[in-house]
Motif scaffolding. Structure first.
Motif, mmCIF file in Angstrom:
data_model
loop_
_atom_site.group_PDB
_atom_site.id
_atom_site.type_symbol
_atom_site.label_atom_id
_atom_site.label_comp_id
_atom_site.label_asym_id
_atom_site.label_seq_id
_atom_site.Cartn_x
_atom_site.Cartn_y
_atom_site.Cartn_z
ATOM 1 N N MET A 266 0.813 -1.218 0.000
ATOM 2 C CA MET A 266 0.000 0.000 0.000
ATOM 3 C C MET A 266 0.850 1.274 0.000
ATOM 4 S SD MET A 266 -3.004 -1.332 0.045
ATOM 5 C CE MET A 266 -3.820 -2.879 0.476
ATOM 6 N N SER A 267 2.136 1.149 0.335
ATOM 7 C CA SER A 267 3.079 2.270 0.414
ATOM 8 C C SER A 267 2.777 3.237 1.547
ATOM 9 C CB SER A 267 3.137 3.037 -0.919
ATOM 10 O OG SER A 267 3.583 2.187 -1.953
ATOM 11 N N VAL A 268 1.928 2.818 2.487
ATOM 12 C CA VAL A 268 1.618 3.639 3.663
ATOM 13 C C VAL A 268 1.022 2.730 4.727
ATOM 14 C CG1 VAL A 268 -0.745 4.220 2.960
ATOM 15 C CG2 VAL A 268 0.523 5.787 4.449
ATOM 16 N N TRP A 269 1.225 3.096 6.003
ATOM 17 C CA TRP A 269 0.652 2.312 7.099
ATOM 18 C C TRP A 269 -0.784 2.780 7.319
ATOM 19 C CZ3 TRP A 269 2.584 -1.910 9.460
ATOM 20 C CH2 TRP A 269 1.915 -2.382 10.589
ATOM 21 N N ASP A 270 -1.740 1.914 7.010
ATOM 22 C CA ASP A 270 -3.166 2.225 7.097
ATOM 23 C C ASP A 270 -3.706 1.691 8.419
ATOM 24 O OD1 ASP A 270 -5.967 2.234 6.883
ATOM 25 O OD2 ASP A 270 -5.927 1.956 4.713
ATOM 26 N N ASN A 271 -3.873 2.564 9.406
ATOM 27 C CA ASN A 271 -4.304 2.140 10.742
ATOM 28 C C ASN A 271 -5.646 1.407 10.710
ATOM 29 O OD1 ASN A 271 -2.035 3.268 11.942
ATOM 30 N ND2 ASN A 271 -3.042 5.240 12.297
ATOM 31 N N ASP A 272 -6.607 1.932 9.962
ATOM 32 C CA ASP A 272 -7.931 1.325 9.926
ATOM 33 C C ASP A 272 -7.886 -0.085 9.341
ATOM 34 O OD1 ASP A 272 -9.059 3.595 11.022
ATOM 35 O OD2 ASP A 272 -9.539 4.486 9.077
ATOM 36 N N LEU A 273 -7.117 -0.260 8.270
ATOM 37 C CA LEU A 273 -7.008 -1.588 7.656
ATOM 38 C C LEU A 273 -6.313 -2.563 8.597
ATOM 39 C CD1 LEU A 273 -7.306 -3.538 5.310
ATOM 40 C CD2 LEU A 273 -5.210 -2.578 4.311
ATOM 41 N N VAL A 274 -5.266 -2.107 9.270
ATOM 42 C CA VAL A 274 -4.547 -2.979 10.210
ATOM 43 C C VAL A 274 -5.477 -3.443 11.318
ATOM 44 C CG1 VAL A 274 -2.709 -3.062 11.937
ATOM 45 C CG2 VAL A 274 -2.273 -2.030 9.710
ATOM 46 N N ILE A 275 -6.284 -2.539 11.854
ATOM 47 C CA ILE A 275 -7.218 -2.907 12.924
ATOM 48 C C ILE A 275 -8.233 -3.932 12.415
ATOM 49 C CG2 ILE A 275 -9.047 -2.044 14.444
ATOM 50 C CD1 ILE A 275 -6.085 -1.405 15.235
ATOM 51 N N ASP A 276 -8.767 -3.727 11.218
ATOM 52 C CA ASP A 276 -9.713 -4.691 10.653
ATOM 53 C C ASP A 276 -9.063 -6.064 10.488
ATOM 54 O OD1 ASP A 276 -11.754 -2.855 10.524
ATOM 55 O OD2 ASP A 276 -11.441 -2.350 8.407
ATOM 56 N N LEU A 277 -7.832 -6.077 10.038
ATOM 57 C CA LEU A 277 -7.129 -7.346 9.840
ATOM 58 C C LEU A 277 -6.876 -8.049 11.171
ATOM 59 C CD1 LEU A 277 -4.532 -6.244 7.109
ATOM 60 C CD2 LEU A 277 -6.608 -7.600 6.755
ATOM 61 N N LEU A 278 -6.396 -7.297 12.156
ATOM 62 C CA LEU A 278 -6.107 -7.905 13.452
ATOM 63 C C LEU A 278 -7.382 -8.311 14.183
ATOM 64 C CD1 LEU A 278 -3.164 -5.675 14.757
ATOM 65 C CD2 LEU A 278 -3.060 -8.060 13.981
ATOM 66 N N ARG A 279 -8.454 -7.549 14.025
ATOM 67 C CA ARG A 279 -9.730 -7.909 14.645
ATOM 68 C C ARG A 279 -10.227 -9.245 14.092
ATOM 69 N NH1 ARG A 279 -12.996 -3.644 13.272
ATOM 70 N NH2 ARG A 279 -12.411 -2.455 15.124
ATOM 71 N N THR A 280 -10.066 -9.443 12.785
ATOM 72 C CA THR A 280 -10.482 -10.700 12.164
ATOM 73 C C THR A 280 -9.649 -11.861 12.681
ATOM 74 O OG1 THR A 280 -11.168 -9.532 10.162
ATOM 75 C CG2 THR A 280 -10.787 -11.890 9.961
ATOM 76 N N TYR A 281 -8.345 -11.658 12.797
ATOM 77 C CA TYR A 281 -7.473 -12.697 13.361
ATOM 78 C C TYR A 281 -7.877 -13.018 14.796
ATOM 79 C CZ TYR A 281 -3.349 -14.925 15.399
ATOM 80 O OH TYR A 281 -2.513 -15.794 16.074
ATOM 81 N N ASP A 282 -8.139 -11.969 15.573
ATOM 82 C CA ASP A 282 -8.413 -12.127 17.002
ATOM 83 C C ASP A 282 -9.696 -12.913 17.264
ATOM 84 O OD1 ASP A 282 -7.240 -10.996 19.657
ATOM 85 O OD2 ASP A 282 -9.403 -10.724 19.852
ATOM 86 N N LYS A 283 -10.644 -12.832 16.335
ATOM 87 C CA LYS A 283 -11.888 -13.592 16.499
ATOM 88 C C LYS A 283 -11.632 -15.092 16.409
ATOM 89 C CE LYS A 283 -14.992 -9.975 14.741
ATOM 90 N NZ LYS A 283 -15.880 -9.561 13.617
ATOM 91 N N THR A 284 -10.591 -15.478 15.670
ATOM 92 C CA THR A 284 -10.260 -16.891 15.505
ATOM 93 C C THR A 284 -9.264 -17.370 16.541
ATOM 94 O OG1 THR A 284 -10.591 -16.637 13.115
ATOM 95 C CG2 THR A 284 -9.410 -18.606 13.850
ATOM 96 N N ASN A 285 -8.270 -16.553 16.810
ATOM 97 C CA ASN A 285 -7.223 -16.914 17.775
ATOM 98 C C ASN A 285 -6.956 -15.706 18.676
ATOM 99 O OD1 ASN A 285 -5.223 -18.706 18.866
ATOM 100 N ND2 ASN A 285 -3.649 -17.547 17.782
ATOM 101 N N PRO A 286 -7.783 -15.486 19.695
ATOM 102 C CA PRO A 286 -7.666 -14.288 20.541
ATOM 103 C C PRO A 286 -6.317 -14.210 21.256
ATOM 104 C CG PRO A 286 -9.745 -15.438 20.923
ATOM 105 C CD PRO A 286 -8.894 -16.356 20.119
#
Length: 355
Positions: A266-286
């Protein structure tokens, strides 16, 4: 092919698919469907660890290509310094970094991967690999290399800014051109070294050691690099085409690598996208709050920056032009610098992950 005669399949045809970087794959048509035979230049004992890990994930319900044993029950076949494995071909839709829906599926898959990897008991003769408890050493080594590369950049910049002689030998002309890459390193490296030292200090806060002991007891493993080329989207969801490599390490290792990889695209750190990605991971493996602190520490360390500077000063990418190196470091500096708010506001972003 003699190797295929060891397997319980009637081989109808063999087609060479790839042969590069010490890896060769063949498409094998059999009466029980299409298989992939892979040969890797690797000690058989190392492949045994990976192949049994592949089978462990498969038996624990992860959507991964079925791996096959020989008639004698061997999970892989060794031949001098090479090893062979045979598994089913997976065919489907390509998985892309720029497709958010697919990336969310990837994060869910990684969570399932870490869950399925627990309890792995490799064969006693396999060559095991572990990075648990070794982050201090890794961080120190990379910081020392950065300090050395800083000196190389300063030296290169000074040499390239010397007054040019009246007559320049055409073969030496490049010597008198400004080394733009070194200039960019000089401008940015102190910030990266500082962040690296802060990350190293954070490893002593106790969270890293505690999580390392938990992972050691759970006998889980990491994939090391969830490159999307190893995934395929089937009608029933994402599947993994093969298991490339494994090591005993914290789940945050895989998370740091995939997040940095996506943000670099993406050429930039997207905070909102990172949170969405980690939230999805956390639902499976908290993960716990302290475990996320370790992830933040690993993201603070400038791994991407270390990698591109290392490549440049060691001349590892002989096919890369100066322009490509300059573009790469510009991109990585932009990602690392735009990451600062995320690194600074841990409590805010942790709350959003758990929301």
């Amino acid at each position: 092919m003699n190797i295929l005669s060891l397997y319980p399949f009637d081989v109808q045809s063999i087609t060479l698919l790839t042969n590069k970087s010490g890896r060769t794959t063949w498409r094998v048509e059999t009466e029980q469907g299409t298989k992939i035979l892979k040969r890797v230049v690797m000690k058989p004992a190392r492949m045994l660890l990976i192949a049994e890990g592949h089978e462990h994930l498969q038996e624990n319900g992860l959507q991964i290509a079925a791996i096959h044993r020989t008639k004698a029950g061997a999970i892989c076949v060794g031949a001098e310094n090479s090893a062979y494995v045979l598994y089913d071909l997976q065919e489907g839709k390509e998985v892309l970094y720029y497709d958010k829906r697919q990336m969310l599926q990837i994060m869910e898959f990684i969570g399932k991967f870490h869950q399925a990897s627990t309890g792995y008991m490799p064969h006693e003769t396999s060559k095991k690999r572990s990075r648990l408890g070794k982050w201090h050493k890794l961080f120190r080594w990379k910081l020392q290399e950065l300090e050395g590369n800083k000196m190389l950049a300063i030296k290169s910049d000074l040499e390239n800014n010397l007054p040019a002689p009246a007559v320049i030998d055409p073969e030496m002309e490049q010597t008198w051109m400004t080394d733009q890459f070194s200039k960019m390193v000089i401008e940015s490296i102190d910030e990266m070294i500082l962040r690296g030292k802060q990350a190293l200090a954070e490893l002593d806060e106790g969270h890293y050691e505690k999580w390392s002991l938990q992972c050691l007891e759970s006998r889980m493993f990491c994939q090391q690099d969830f490159t999307l080329a190893r995934f395929i989207e089937l009608d029933e969801g994402l599947a993994m085409k093969e298991l490339h490599s494994i090591t005993a390490d914290l789940p945050s290792r895989d998370l740091r690598v995939i997040l940095n990889k996506v943000m670099k695209k993406m050429s930039v750190w997207d905070n909102d996208l990172v949170i969405d990605l980690l939230r999805t991971y956390d639902k499976t493996n908290p993960l716990t709050k302290d475990q996320y602190r370790v992830l933040w520490t690993d993201l603070k360390f400038p791994h991407l920056y270390c990698s591109i500077v290392h490549k440049y000063f060691l001349g590892q990418k002989t096919s890369w032009s100066d322009e490509k190196y300059i573009w790469a470091i510009q991109n990585i500096i932009a990602v690392e610098q735009s990451k600062q708010k995320f690194l600074s506001d841990f409590d805010e972003f942790y709350s959003k992950i758990k929301a």
